[in-house]
Design a protein around this motif. Structure first.
Motif, PDB file in Angstrom:
ATOM      1  N   UNK A   1       8.709  -7.495   4.915  1.00 41.53           N
ATOM      2  CA  UNK A   1       7.536  -7.796   5.754  1.00 41.53           C
ATOM      3  C   UNK A   1       6.600  -6.591   5.812  1.00 41.53           C
ATOM      4  N   UNK A   2       7.185  -5.397   6.006  1.00 43.44           N
ATOM      5  CA  UNK A   2       6.337  -4.197   6.111  1.00 43.44           C
ATOM      6  C   UNK A   2       5.631  -3.934   4.782  1.00 43.44           C
ATOM      7  N   UNK A   3       6.327  -4.161   3.676  1.00 37.82           N
ATOM      8  CA  UNK A   3       5.690  -3.945   2.375  1.00 37.82           C
ATOM      9  C   UNK A   3       4.539  -4.916   2.152  1.00 37.82           C
TER      10      UNK A   3
ATOM     11  N   UNK B   1       1.347  -3.019   2.008  1.00 37.50           N
ATOM     12  CA  UNK B   1       1.150  -2.791   0.585  1.00 37.50           C
ATOM     13  C   UNK B   1       1.937  -1.620   0.045  1.00 37.50           C
ATOM     14  N   UNK B   2       2.675  -0.934   0.925  1.00 41.02           N
ATOM     15  CA  UNK B   2       3.426   0.230   0.466  1.00 41.02           C
ATOM     16  C   UNK B   2       4.923  -0.030   0.526  1.00 41.02           C
ATOM     17  N   UNK B   3       5.579  -0.120  -0.641  1.00 43.08           N
ATOM     18  CA  UNK B   3       7.034  -0.311  -0.622  1.00 43.08           C
ATOM     19  C   UNK B   3       7.784   0.882  -0.050  1.00 43.08           C
TER      20      UNK B   3
ATOM     21  N   UNK C   1       5.363  -9.517  -3.636  1.00 41.94           N
ATOM     22  CA  UNK C   1       4.886  -8.229  -3.150  1.00 41.94           C
ATOM     23  C   UNK C   1       5.076  -7.153  -4.205  1.00 41.94           C
ATOM     24  N   UNK C   2       4.506  -5.981  -3.926  1.00 47.47           N
ATOM     25  CA  UNK C   2       4.743  -4.846  -4.832  1.00 47.47           C
ATOM     26  C   UNK C   2       6.172  -4.366  -4.639  1.00 47.47           C
ATOM     27  N   UNK C   3       6.746  -3.803  -5.715  1.00 50.20           N
ATOM     28  CA  UNK C   3       8.150  -3.411  -5.647  1.00 50.20           C
ATOM     29  C   UNK C   3       8.288  -1.908  -5.656  1.00 50.20           C
TER      30      UNK C   3
END
Lengths: 372, 308
Positions: B53-55, B59-61, B117-119
Motif C-alpha cells: 500500500x505504501x509503495x 511510488x517508492x518501494x 506497482x514499482x518493485x
C-alpha cells in the motif's frame, strides 16, 4: 497513583467465568471503534454481526448449524490443550475426515440401507484419527513438535481435497464443476426438526459435550490428562505414560474433527466440494479457549463464534463488510480473552510499591501455564 | 544444462529462499530470548500488505519496505504486551496474531487487489543485473544482499556481543538472569520487536519483489515454514541459512515442475512438497543426537514474572 498487579493467593473463580464475558464486551466496543476508523460503519457491523442473528428467530437454526461443528472440534481440541498437547491441525483432520466419509459415500452411491450413514460417520472419525496419528507418531517416536507437524498437514489435506475434486472423485454429471456427486438420501444426515435445517449433528454435539465432561471429570484417563497439563513431573512420578496421553489427546482431537467433517459433508453440504475447508479448525481453537477448555463452556462459546459467521454473512450484504472482518473480530476476541485472563491470577491494586523497587528481592516466579 | 539455465535456477532458489531466511532470522532471535512467537505468518501478511500500500501511494518501494518493517514491529507489540506484560499463553497468543494478521491484511488490501506497482528490484547497473550470466551475482533485490548481511550480523550478535550474551542468558535461565540484574522483560520486548520487524520485511519481499502484487494470504504458509526452520537449524544462524536454501530449492523444484507441466505428478502434490519436506526434515533432525529438544533455549515458551 498508579495501578499495579498483585498476585492472588487463589485463582479467582469469579474471573474464570467473568473474563470470557469481559472479552466479548471489549470486542464489541473496540471492534466497533476500529472498524469505524477503517472507514466502515463499525457499530453497524457490531449490530449486524452480534445482535441481528439473535433478534431474528429464523436465524437461530443457522446458529445451531454453524455452532455444532465448532463445538465438536473444540471439545476434541480442549482435551489436548488441557495436557499441553497443541494440536493445530484440526482443519486438516476435519477435511480428511470429510474425505474419508465421502469415499465411503461414493463407494455406496448405488446401494441403500440404514447402515450406510453410520459407516460414513465411522469413516470420518477414523479418517480424522488417522490424520492426527501422524503428528502423534512423530512426536512420540521422534520428538517432533506437534504444533508444526499438525499445522503443515493442514496445507497438505487441502491439496489432497483439491486433487480428489479435480480428478478421481469429480462427478462426471457435474457439468465440469470440480465436486463429487450429491449424496443419496441414505447418505444424508436426517433433519430432526421438520421444516428446519436442524440436523442430527446438533444433538450429537450436545451429547458429546456431556460425555467428554464426564470422562474428563470422573475417569482416571481424564485425571491423567489434566495432571499432565498441570504438572508433567507429578504425572511422570505418578507413573503415567506421557506418550500414551499424547496419543490419546491427538486421536481424540483428530477423531472429533473428522466426525465434524463428515457431519458437515453429509449434512449442510450433501456432497464434497473444494470450498469445504471453512476455517472451522482454526476458529475451534478460539472456541476451546473462550469455553475455558470445559465442554459445557465450549458449547456456549461455539454459539458466540457461530454468531460471527451467521452475522458476518448478513453484514456483508447489509453494510458491505468484507468477509475478512470475521477473522479480525474472532482474533480480537481471543486477544481480549488472553489479556483478561491475568485477572484470574492477579488483581488490580492501587499505587504502592513500584515494581522496580522489588528488584532487590531478587525473586522470580513462574505462573502456571495450566491456567490458560 | 546450459549456463543460462543454471543461472536461472540459482536465481530462482535465491529468490524463494530469501523471505523465509529473513523471517526465520527474526524468529531465531525471539526464540533465543526464550519467547515462542507463532504469529510470524500474521506479521508477514501485515508487512506484505503495508509495504504494498505504501509503495503504491508513494511510488517508492524503499518507503514501502521501511513501512513493512515498522508495521511488522508494531503488530508484534500486541503479542509482546499480552505474553510478556500480561503473561498470556504464548502458543495461543501467537495463533491469535496469525488469525488477526490474516484478517487485517485482507481488509486493508481489499481495494489493492489487481493493482500493479514499482518493485524493489536490482540495485546494480542494468547491464550487470540483466546479463544472463552475471545476474547470478548482481541481479537481486537489495533485500537479498541484506539477508546475507543479517545472517552474519545475527550470528555475530549472538556469539560475540555482550548484548547477545545477555539475550541468551535470558532465554536459558530467566530467573537467574533477573537475579543478577538483567532486565528480562526489556530484552524479550526488544527481541520480539526485532522478530516482528524482520517478519514484516519478509512479507514485503513477497509483495514488492517476488510477485509483485497483493492477494489474500499471499505468503501461503511460508511463515510457518520459517518457524519450523528455526527448529531445523537447532537455533544456529549458519544452519538457518543452509535450511532456508534447502527450502528455496524445494519451492523452486515445485515451480519448475509445474512450469514444465510434468504429467506424472499432480500439481496439488507439487504444491504440498514444501510442507511435506518440512515435516520430513523435522523428523530427520529430531532423531539425531543433537535433538531439537536439547538445543532449544531452556525457557522457550514459558511466561516470566518478576516476584513483586
Amino acid at each position: 497513583m498508579s495501578l499495579r498487579l498483585e498476585p492472588r493467593l487463589q485463582p479467582s473463580r469469579l474471573m474464570l467465568f467473568a473474563s470470557p464475558l469481559a472479552a466479548v464486551v471489549a470486542t464489541l466496543i473496540v471492534g466497533g471503534v476500529v472498524f469505524t476508523l477503517l472507514g466502515y460503519d463499525g457499530f453497524g457491523a457490531v449490530r449486524q454481526i452480534f445482535l441481528a442473528p439473535l433478534t431474528n428467530i429464523n436465524r437461530w437454526q443457522d446458529l445451531l448449524v454453524k455452532a455444532a461443528p465448532l463445538a465438536i472440534i473444540a471439545i476434541g481440541l480442549s482435551i489436548g490443550f488441557r495436557a499441553n498437547v497443541w494440536n493445530i491441525g484440526a482443519e486438516g483432520q476435519y477435511v480428511v475426515g470429510g474425505l474419508a466419509g465421502t469415499g465411503i459415500a461414493l463407494a455406496t452411491l448405488d446401494l441403500s440401507g440404514a447402515w450406510i450413514l453410520p459407516a460414513m460417520v465411522l469413516g470420518g472419525i477414523v479418517g480424522g484419527m488417522a490424520y492426527a496419528a501422524v503428528p502423534a507418531f512423530l512426536r512420540v517416536k521422534l520428538g517432533v513438535n506437534e504444533i508444526l507437524s499438525s499445522l503443515m498437514l493442514n496445507y497438505v489435506a487441502i491439496q489432497l481435497l483439491y486433487y480428489l475434486m479435480r480428478g478421481p472423485w469429480r462427478d462426471p454429471m457435474g457439468f465440469g464443476f470440480p465436486q463429487t456427486a450429491m449424496f443419496s438420501l441414505d447418505q444424508t444426515l436426517p433433519i430432526i426438526v421438520p421444516r428446519t435445517l436442524i440436523h442430527l449433528g446438533i444433538p450429537l454435539a450436545l451429547a458429546l459435550a456431556l460425555a467428554v465432561w464426564f470422562v474428563m471429570a470422573r475417569t482416571v484417563a481424564g485425571f491423567q490428562v489434566r495432571l499432565m497439563g498441570l504438572s508433567p513431573q507429578a504425572a511422570r512420578y505418578g507413573g503415567f505414560s506421557e506418550n500414551r496421553i499424547v496419543w490419546l489427546c491427538l486421536l481424540a482431537g483428530g477423531g472429533l474433527a473428522g466426525l465434524a467433517g463428515i457431519l458437515e459433508a453429509a449434512g449442510p453440504f450433501g456432497q464434497m466440494v473444494p470450498s469445504f475447508p471453512t476455517g472451522y479448525g482454526f476458529t475451534a481453537i478460539i472456541v476451546a479457549f473462550l469455553g475455558r477448555l470445559h465442554p459445557v463452556g465450549i458449547v456456549l462459546a461455539s454459539l458466540v463464534l457461530a454468531l460471527t459467521y451467521v452475522g458476518g454473512e448478513s453484514a456483508q450484504t447489509a453494510i458491505g463488510l468484507p468477509s475478512a472482518a470475521i477473522g479480525v473480530f474472532q482474533a480480537m476476541l481471543l486477544f481480549f480473552l488472553l489479556a483478561s485472563d491475568i485477572l484470574i491470577r492477579y488483581r488490580l491494586a492501587r499505587g504502592g510499591r513500584d515494581a522496580g523497587g522489588a528488584k532487590a528481592g531478587a525473586g522470580a516466579s513462574r505462573s502456571g501455564e495450566a491456567a490458560v | 544444462m546450459s549456463p543460462e539455465f543454471a543461472v536461472a535456477i540459482i536465481f530462482a532458489v535465491v529468490m524463494s529462499s530469501t523471505p523465509i531466511l529473513i523471517a526465520a532470522l527474526g524468529e531465531l532471535v525471539v526464540e533465543k530470548s526464550g519467547v515462542l512467537n507463532l504469529g510470524v505468518e500474521g506479521m508477514m501478511l501485515i508487512g506484505a500488505v503495508t509495504g504494498f500500500i505504501v509503495t503504491v501511494s508513494t511510488g517508492s518501494p524503499w518507503l514501502g519496505a521501511l513501512a513493512a518493517l515498522a508495521a511488522g514491529a508494531a503488530v508484534s507489540m500486541i503479542f509482546g504486551y499480552l505474553t510478556l506484560t500480561l503473561t498470556a499463553n504464548q502458543v495461543a497468543t501467537g495463533l491469535a496474531l496469525t488469525i488477526f494478521g490474516t484478517g487485517v491484511s485482507a481488509l486493508l488490501g481489499a481495494s489493492f487487489v489487481g493493482v500493479t506497482t514499482s518493485t524493489l528490484g536490482p540495485v546494480f547497473p542494468r547491464a550487470l543485473a540483466a546479463d544472463p550470466i552475471w545476474r547470478v551475482l548482481f541481479g537481486y533485490s537489495p533485500l537479498v544482499y541484506l539477508s546475507f548481511a543479517l545472517t552474519l550480523a545475527v550470528w555475530w550478535f549472538l556469539k560475540h556481543s555482550r548484548a547477545g550474551l545477555v539475550l541468551r542468558a535470558v532465554g536459558e535461565s530467566d530467573s537467574s538472569a533477573y537475579s543478577i540484574g538483567y532486565p528480562v522483560l526489556f530484552v524479550r520486548y526488544m527481541a520480539v520487536l526485532f522478530g516482528g520487524a524482520l517478519a514484516g520485511l519478509a512479507g514485503a519481499f513477497y509483495s514488492l519483489v517476488l510477485t509483485p502484487m497483493w492477494a489474500e494470504r499471499l505468503t501461503s504458509g511460508r511463515g510457518w515454514i520459517a518457524i519450523a526452520l528455526v527448529v531445523f537449524a537447532a537455533w544456529r544462524p549458519g544452519r538457518l541459512l543452509l535450511g532456508a536454501y534447502l527450502f528455496g530449492a524445494v519451492i523452486t523444484l515445485e515451480l519448475q515442475a509445474k512450469a514444465a507441466g510434468w504429467s506424472g505428478l499432480a500439481p496439488e502434490f507439487l504444491t504440498s512438497l514444501p510442507y511435506l519436506a518440512t515435516i520430513l526434515v523435522l523428523a530427520l533432525i529430531s532423531g539425531r543426537r543433537l535433538s531439537a529438544r536439547t538445543a532449544a533455549p531452556a525457557c522457550l515458551g514459558k511466561p516470566f514474572r518478576a516476584a513483586a
